[in-house]
Motif scaffolding. Structure first.
Motif, PDB file in Angstrom:
ATOM      1  N   PHE A 107       0.827  -1.209   0.000  1.00 56.20           N
ATOM      2  CA  PHE A 107       0.000   0.000   0.000  1.00 56.20           C
ATOM      3  C   PHE A 107       0.865   1.264   0.000  1.00 56.20           C
ATOM      4  N   PHE A 108       1.971   1.229   0.758  1.00 57.02           N
ATOM      5  CA  PHE A 108       2.829   2.399   0.846  1.00 57.02           C
ATOM      6  C   PHE A 108       3.869   2.453  -0.277  1.00 57.02           C
ATOM      7  N   LEU A 109       4.269   1.310  -0.788  1.00 56.33           N
ATOM      8  CA  LEU A 109       5.340   1.287  -1.791  1.00 56.33           C
ATOM      9  C   LEU A 109       4.841   1.488  -3.220  1.00 56.33           C
ATOM     10  N   ILE A 110       3.617   1.083  -3.506  1.00 51.86           N
ATOM     11  CA  ILE A 110       3.118   1.165  -4.886  1.00 51.86           C
ATOM     12  C   ILE A 110       3.161   2.599  -5.434  1.00 51.86           C
ATOM     13  N   PRO A 111       2.725   3.633  -4.689  1.00 60.24           N
ATOM     14  CA  PRO A 111       2.850   4.999  -5.237  1.00 60.24           C
ATOM     15  C   PRO A 111       4.303   5.397  -5.500  1.00 60.24           C
ATOM     16  N   VAL A 112       5.216   4.938  -4.631  1.00 58.91           N
ATOM     17  CA  VAL A 112       6.637   5.258  -4.830  1.00 58.91           C
ATOM     18  C   VAL A 112       7.155   4.573  -6.083  1.00 58.91           C
ATOM     19  N   ILE A 113       6.828   3.292  -6.246  1.00 55.31           N
ATOM     20  CA  ILE A 113       7.259   2.552  -7.431  1.00 55.31           C
ATOM     21  C   ILE A 113       6.675   3.175  -8.695  1.00 55.31           C
ATOM     22  N   TRP A 114       5.412   3.614  -8.610  1.00 56.26           N
ATOM     23  CA  TRP A 114       4.773   4.249  -9.760  1.00 56.26           C
ATOM     24  C   TRP A 114       5.503   5.526 -10.163  1.00 56.26           C
ATOM     25  N   GLN A 115       5.910   6.328  -9.187  1.00 57.24           N
ATOM     26  CA  GLN A 115       6.655   7.545  -9.492  1.00 57.24           C
ATOM     27  C   GLN A 115       7.997   7.228 -10.144  1.00 57.24           C
ATOM     28  N   VAL A 116       8.692   6.227  -9.621  1.00 64.61           N
ATOM     29  CA  VAL A 116       9.990   5.849 -10.182  1.00 64.61           C
ATOM     30  C   VAL A 116       9.829   5.360 -11.620  1.00 64.61           C
ATOM     31  N   LEU A 117       8.827   4.504 -11.857  1.00 65.02           N
ATOM     32  CA  LEU A 117       8.601   3.979 -13.207  1.00 65.02           C
ATOM     33  C   LEU A 117       8.207   5.094 -14.175  1.00 65.02           C
ATOM     34  N   THR A 118       7.383   6.027 -13.708  1.00 73.41           N
ATOM     35  CA  THR A 118       6.975   7.146 -14.569  1.00 73.41           C
ATOM     36  C   THR A 118       8.166   8.020 -14.936  1.00 73.41           C
ATOM     37  N   THR A 163      13.070  12.980  -2.977  1.00 73.64           N
ATOM     38  CA  THR A 163      12.874  11.984  -1.920  1.00 73.64           C
ATOM     39  C   THR A 163      14.137  11.183  -1.638  1.00 73.64           C
ATOM     40  N   PHE A 164      15.001  11.052  -2.629  1.00 67.83           N
ATOM     41  CA  PHE A 164      16.184  10.201  -2.509  1.00 67.83           C
ATOM     42  C   PHE A 164      17.091  10.587  -1.336  1.00 67.83           C
ATOM     43  N   PRO A 165      17.394  11.886  -1.098  1.00 70.35           N
ATOM     44  CA  PRO A 165      18.228  12.234   0.063  1.00 70.35           C
ATOM     45  C   PRO A 165      17.620  11.807   1.398  1.00 70.35           C
ATOM     46  N   LEU A 166      16.291  11.888   1.519  1.00 72.11           N
ATOM     47  CA  LEU A 166      15.631  11.465   2.754  1.00 72.11           C
ATOM     48  C   LEU A 166      15.755   9.957   2.944  1.00 72.11           C
ATOM     49  N   ILE A 167      15.635   9.205   1.842  1.00 73.03           N
ATOM     50  CA  ILE A 167      15.784   7.751   1.925  1.00 73.03           C
ATOM     51  C   ILE A 167      17.193   7.393   2.367  1.00 73.03           C
ATOM     52  N   LEU A 168      18.193   8.063   1.795  1.00 74.16           N
ATOM     53  CA  LEU A 168      19.582   7.815   2.201  1.00 74.16           C
ATOM     54  C   LEU A 168      19.800   8.156   3.670  1.00 74.16           C
ATOM     55  N   LEU A 169      19.220   9.269   4.104  1.00 69.56           N
ATOM     56  CA  LEU A 169      19.378   9.701   5.495  1.00 69.56           C
ATOM     57  C   LEU A 169      18.798   8.679   6.453  1.00 69.56           C
ATOM     58  N   VAL A 170      17.577   8.229   6.183  1.00 68.80           N
ATOM     59  CA  VAL A 170      16.934   7.248   7.055  1.00 68.80           C
ATOM     60  C   VAL A 170      17.662   5.905   6.990  1.00 68.80           C
ATOM     61  N   PHE A 171      18.096   5.509   5.795  1.00 72.32           N
ATOM     62  CA  PHE A 171      18.804   4.236   5.639  1.00 72.32           C
ATOM     63  C   PHE A 171      20.127   4.252   6.402  1.00 72.32           C
ATOM     64  N   PHE A 172      20.839   5.357   6.343  1.00 70.46           N
ATOM     65  CA  PHE A 172      22.142   5.456   6.995  1.00 70.46           C
ATOM     66  C   PHE A 172      22.015   5.453   8.516  1.00 70.46           C
ATOM     67  N   PHE A 173      20.943   6.091   9.031  1.00 63.94           N
ATOM     68  CA  PHE A 173      20.775   6.205  10.480  1.00 63.94           C
ATOM     69  C   PHE A 173      19.680   5.289  11.022  1.00 63.94           C
ATOM     70  N   GLN A 174      19.291   4.258  10.267  1.00 70.82           N
ATOM     71  CA  GLN A 174      18.145   3.455  10.676  1.00 70.82           C
ATOM     72  C   GLN A 174      18.349   2.786  12.034  1.00 70.82           C
ATOM     73  N   LYS A 175      19.557   2.310  12.319  1.00 71.66           N
ATOM     74  CA  LYS A 175      19.806   1.668  13.610  1.00 71.66           C
ATOM     75  C   LYS A 175      19.677   2.663  14.753  1.00 71.66           C
ATOM     76  N   ARG A 176      20.176   3.869  14.525  1.00 73.89           N
ATOM     77  CA  ARG A 176      20.064   4.907  15.556  1.00 73.89           C
ATOM     78  C   ARG A 176      18.607   5.312  15.764  1.00 73.89           C
ATOM     79  N   ILE A 177      17.842   5.365  14.662  1.00 80.91           N
ATOM     80  CA  ILE A 177      16.429   5.744  14.773  1.00 80.91           C
ATOM     81  C   ILE A 177      15.663   4.706  15.583  1.00 80.91           C
ATOM     82  N   VAL A 178      15.894   3.421  15.285  1.00 78.89           N
ATOM     83  CA  VAL A 178      15.217   2.351  16.029  1.00 78.89           C
ATOM     84  C   VAL A 178      15.605   2.399  17.500  1.00 78.89           C
ATOM     85  N   ALA A 179      16.900   2.627  17.760  1.00 75.47           N
ATOM     86  CA  ALA A 179      17.347   2.731  19.157  1.00 75.47           C
ATOM     87  C   ALA A 179      16.702   3.920  19.848  1.00 75.47           C
ATOM     88  N   GLY A 180      16.555   5.027  19.126  1.00 78.46           N
ATOM     89  CA  GLY A 180      15.943   6.199  19.709  1.00 78.46           C
ATOM     90  C   GLY A 180      14.464   6.031  19.985  1.00 78.46           C
TER      91      GLY A 180
END
Length: 279
Positions: free
Chosen positions: A22-33, A254-271
């Motif tokens: 449900f959350f990924l389909i709009p993102v995939i649609w934007q990338v494909l477009t 959106t790509f910089p936000l994805i990189l930011l969350v991906f890079f700090f994902q362990k810290r975010i979960v810990a927080g």
């Protein structure tokens, strides 16, 4: 009993699959477009997967408009606002968590109310203030409101983390001769680093995605942020909607936000999970 466990496992996995889709389909649609040719985008019925992959829409973004400047503007404003929130909010949160000051409960109530207040309702007042201070087309016209809007949430989150730290750490630091500021910067803040990352990323994402203030307070083309620049992408005629360039700009924004969350994902979960389990 075994079937019950298996059925619960299947239901859980199916639910995760549908929610994720449900959350990924709009993102995939934007990338494909963004990688479809203009012919494939305008074809009826829709072509879901491109017959020919092209990056012409990405190239067009940088040829027609200064998109590099838009990215820089968003990074600069978001980074400075986040730093200001953390630098001011962390000491304020420590004071409200550890030091007995007059009317502390009233201050906390006011901070909570401000954090829940719809920031859009501040628009007219901020507009008049910026006109009075002549801050139009100035980065401060965005940095100051963004910092003020996100500061209450930063204080509340950081305060909850400071309250979870054992007071024995502070007592030991005082015995060793630490004053409040060195103790905060050298001992306590490193222990609350997951909270700093979590609040910092929340502030950064809000600032990066904000549209109304950026649209109104900044009109100079070279100072616009990504949301405004993306919304103002036009076609070759009034009746043309440039879906390809808009999708490409959305992906790049959106790509910089994805990189930011991906890079700090362990810290975010810990927080987010710190203090959830005692023992």
């Amino acid at each position: 009993m075994k079937w019950g466990k298996n059925s619960n496992y299947i239901i859980l996995n199916v639910s995760i699959f549908f929610i994720t889709s449900f959350f990924l389909i709009p993102v995939i649609w934007q990338v494909l477009t963004s990688i479809k040719t203009s012919e494939d985008i305008s074809t009826i019925p829709n072509i879901y997967f491109p017959k020919l992959i092209t990056f012409e829409h990405y190239v067009e973004l940088f040829k027609r408009r200064p998109f590099v400047l838009y990215i820089f503007n968003s990074i600069f404003v978001s980074t400075i606002s986040t730093i200001i929130c953390l630098v001011i909010g962390s000491p304020a949160a420590y004071i409200l968590a550890r030091i007995n000051i007059h009317s502390k409960n009233l201050i906390l109530i006011l901070i909570s109310i401000v954090s829940l207040f719809p920031y859009v309702l501040l628009f007219l007042g901020l507009l008049e203030t910026i006109r009075f201070l002549n801050l139009g087309n100035n980065y401060l016209a965005l940095i100051i409101p963004y910092s003020g809007i996100n500061l209450p949430l930063t204080i509340l989150i950081m305060r909850s983390f400071f309250q979870k730290l054992p007071k024995e750490l502070e007592d030991a630091a005082r015995i060793d001769g630490y004053k409040i500021i060195p103790m905060l910067t050298q001992i306590l803040l490193p222990l609350t680093f997951p909270a700093l990352v979590t609040t910092g990323i929340l502030t950064f994402i809000f600032t990066w995605n904000e549209y109304i203030f950026s649209l109104t307070f900044i009109t100079r083309e070279t100072m616009k942020t990504i949301p405004v620049a993306t919304a103002q992408i036009g076609g070759s005629s009034v009746f043309e909607i440039p879906y390809g360039p808009i999708s490409a700009a959305t992906v790049l924004g959106t790509f910089p936000l994805i990189l930011l969350v991906f890079f700090f994902q362990k810290r975010i979960v810990a927080g987010l999970t710190a203090g959830a389990v005692k023992g």
